[in-house]
Design a protein around this motif. Structure first.
Motif, PDB file in Angstrom:
ATOM      1  N   LYS A 190       7.337   9.066  10.473  1.00  0.00           N
ATOM      2  CA  LYS A 190       7.114   7.921   9.590  1.00  0.00           C
ATOM      3  C   LYS A 190       6.123   8.299   8.490  1.00  0.00           C
ATOM      4  O   LYS A 190       5.195   9.076   8.712  1.00  0.00           O
ATOM      5  CB  LYS A 190       6.577   6.723  10.370  1.00  0.00           C
ATOM      6  N   LYS A 238       3.145  18.378  10.948  1.00  0.00           N
ATOM      7  CA  LYS A 238       3.167  16.974  11.360  1.00  0.00           C
ATOM      8  C   LYS A 238       2.140  16.810  12.468  1.00  0.00           C
ATOM      9  O   LYS A 238       2.186  17.578  13.432  1.00  0.00           O
ATOM     10  CB  LYS A 238       4.546  16.575  11.895  1.00  0.00           C
ATOM     11  N   GLY A 274      -1.804   6.506  15.502  1.00  0.00           N
ATOM     12  CA  GLY A 274      -0.494   6.957  15.053  1.00  0.00           C
ATOM     13  C   GLY A 274       0.104   6.113  13.950  1.00  0.00           C
ATOM     14  O   GLY A 274       1.238   6.338  13.518  1.00  0.00           O
ATOM     15  N   ASP A 318       5.675  11.101  14.311  1.00  0.00           N
ATOM     16  CA  ASP A 318       6.994  10.509  14.552  1.00  0.00           C
ATOM     17  C   ASP A 318       7.896  10.566  13.338  1.00  0.00           C
ATOM     18  O   ASP A 318       9.025  10.062  13.361  1.00  0.00           O
ATOM     19  CB  ASP A 318       6.842   9.054  15.012  1.00  0.00           C
ATOM     20  N   ASP A 368      11.204   7.642   3.904  1.00  0.00           N
ATOM     21  CA  ASP A 368      11.266   8.333   5.192  1.00  0.00           C
ATOM     22  C   ASP A 368      12.412   9.340   5.279  1.00  0.00           C
ATOM     23  O   ASP A 368      12.336  10.310   6.037  1.00  0.00           O
ATOM     24  CB  ASP A 368      11.433   7.318   6.335  1.00  0.00           C
TER      25      ASP A 368
END
Length: 327
Positions: free
Chosen positions: A200, A40, A65, A198, A232
């Motif tokens: 997402k 990630k 982001g 995050d 998600d």
């Protein structure tokens, strides 16, 4: 107690039916990359043209982001690539000599939008995003999509084939023989999926579709659940190849649901390919490939046959990888 034993027995039988056999797993394990390490942020996209697309997506992801902006801006690079004959208005036309485009975009919260059989729009992926954000619908097609583009301020392009596409179309007209040929630029969609730091997720998919298709044909790329699916809670998947074969199994949705049931991304892609082979006739003429990741950032890819590759980008590494395959 007897009822409970009966329920457990039936449950185990059901699991056995759903699960691949030991021999299937053994066979596919020889070709499986079985990626366990997660990353990630992460960006994956189909084919070699995914490399420059990933560069742009990664730039956006690192600076903002925002995964939705990343997957839109990333594939826009491919939509403008004049050397690419399978994405954008420069792509190979249908059998009437007209370039028609399909695209979809999706967020991991279920928001999605798509356009199919749209003409004269340079960036169908951006139009798909407008459908998602500015209408109560998921898909617009044909003239309705074109009129919506006008209402949203998109400038329509002249309906003229690119020089290379026109040259190939004129050559094709000498025989007008329709036969998909695997691993050439007549169905090489770009599908992109991205996972933010995050957690997402978002995905995009855009194509000019199968070369010399019937006028009005729509492939898997704008169909949520076929060419693209993102959740998600689980992960994301996207597809490339002969669209009809992918639509028949709802390929991307299938992969995400298999991951929801506990399969790894690699295992889920392999099962989707097995399902596709079993549900399509004339498999010798079909190539299709899938890429996927789960919410931990583990990823996988698999294709019907050799020749499919995909681009991977995560912090500190950028790579074009040859996918493993079944046949």
């Amino acid at each position: 107690m007897a009822n409970r034993r009966s329920f457990i027995k039936k449950s185990l039988l059901g699991t056995a039916i759903l699960a691949p056999t030991i021999s299937q797993l053994s066979c596919d394990a020889k070709q499986s990359s079985n990626v366990k390490e997660g990353f990630k942020p992460l960006v994956l996209s189909t084919w070699a043209h995914g490399m420059p697309a990933n560069d742009k997506a990664w730039e956006v992801l690192e600076s903002t982001g925002n995964v939705l902006d990343a997957v839109e801006q990333g594939v826009k690079v491919t939509e403008l690539d004049l050397s690419n004959l399978s994405v954008g208005l420069q792509g190979l036309p249908d059998r009437e000599g007209i370039a028609t485009l399909d695209a979809s975009i999706m967020l991991g919260d279920g928001s999605c939008g798509s356009v199919g059989f749209v003409r004269q729009v340079k960036h169908p992926i951006s139009l798909a995003r407008k459908v998602m954000e500015n209408t109560p619908h998921v898909m617009l097609a044909g003239e309705g999509a074109r009129q919506f583009a006008i209402s949203e301020g998109f400038e329509l392009e002249d309906e003229v084939l690119s020089p290379r596409a026109d040259e190939l179309f004129q050559e094709w007209k000498k025989t007008s023989m329709y036969k998909p040929i695997i691993n050439i630029e007549n169905h090489d969609t770009i599908g992109m999926i991205a996972l933010g730091a995050d957690g997402k997720m978002a995905g995009s998919c855009t194509t000019s579709g199968l070369a010399y298709k019937m006028h009005g044909r729509i492939g898997d790329s704008p169909i949520i659940g076929a060419g693209l699916f993102v959740d998600d809670e689980v992960g994301a998947a996207t597809a490339t190849g002969l669209g009809e074969s992918i639509i028949r199994i709802c390929g991307s949705f299938l992969i995400v649901e298999l991951m929801r049931q506990g399969r790894s991304p690699q295992e889920a892609c392999q099962e989707a390919v097995r399902r596709l082979i079993s549900k399509n006739k004339n498999i010798d003429d079909i190539q299709a490939g899938f890429i996927a990741f789960n919410k931990e950032g583990e990823f996988g890819a698999y294709a019907v046959r050799a020749g499919f590759n995909y681009a991977r980008h995560h912090k500190g590494s950028q790579e074009l990888i040859d996918a493993t395959y079944k046949l």
